[in-house]
Design an enzyme around this catalytic site. Sequence first.
Site, PDB file in Angstrom:
ATOM      1  N   ASP A 152      99.765  61.573  44.660  1.00  0.00           N
ATOM      2  CA  ASP A 152     101.053  62.142  45.057  1.00  0.00           C
ATOM      3  C   ASP A 152     101.070  62.476  46.546  1.00  0.00           C
ATOM      4  OD1 ASP A 152     101.997  62.004  42.430  1.00  0.00           O
ATOM      5  OD2 ASP A 152     101.334  64.039  41.967  1.00  0.00           O
ATOM      6  N   ASP A 185      97.600  65.679  36.671  1.00  0.00           N
ATOM      7  CA  ASP A 185      97.960  66.493  37.832  1.00  0.00           C
ATOM      8  C   ASP A 185      97.079  67.728  37.823  1.00  0.00           C
ATOM      9  OD1 ASP A 185     100.006  64.833  38.768  1.00  0.00           O
ATOM     10  OD2 ASP A 185     101.537  65.824  37.559  1.00  0.00           O
TER      11      ASP A 185
END
Length: 173
Positions: free
Chosen positions: A142, A128
């Site tokens: 995402d 991330d």
Amino acid sequence: MPIGRTATGGRLYGRMLALAGLVLVADQLTKLWAVSVLSDGERITVIPQVIQFRLLFNPGAAFSIGVGATWVFTLIAAGAVAGILYTGRRLRSRAWAVVLGALLGGAFSHLLDRLFRPPGFARGHVVDFIDYGGLFVGNVADIALTVSCVVLVLLTLRGIPLDGAGAAERPRT
């Protein structure tokens, strides 16, 4: 062409797979960039107070839920990929092809992270790097997953079926 498949359905399935491939490549390339550029704890401000790039390795799900159950998320991602590939065979709607393509690309990219990133097979952590004002940190997959889930809900609420049944009777908007 398999029995029960139409040329339109086959084209839509191909488009779904192509979009999934684009999402997968975009996500993996941006993660590669993030790991190479942000690995020393560097932060890059994109929009002050709103978007920043910073590297995290997430063993859990959204908001780091379930950090001790990484293998469960591996199984869920594998199931999602298989389910989308199976369900996509009934495609007769362009909108659903886009939704399923984005879902497939995001799920498959997360599955690859889980399978092949440290700390080990089926226990890998998802990369991330997009920090949304300190609220949460995510990645391109995402974004694809979130947007496609919103559109999935909208399609469902509007009664637009996956197989395009009844599309001829519905007025176009």
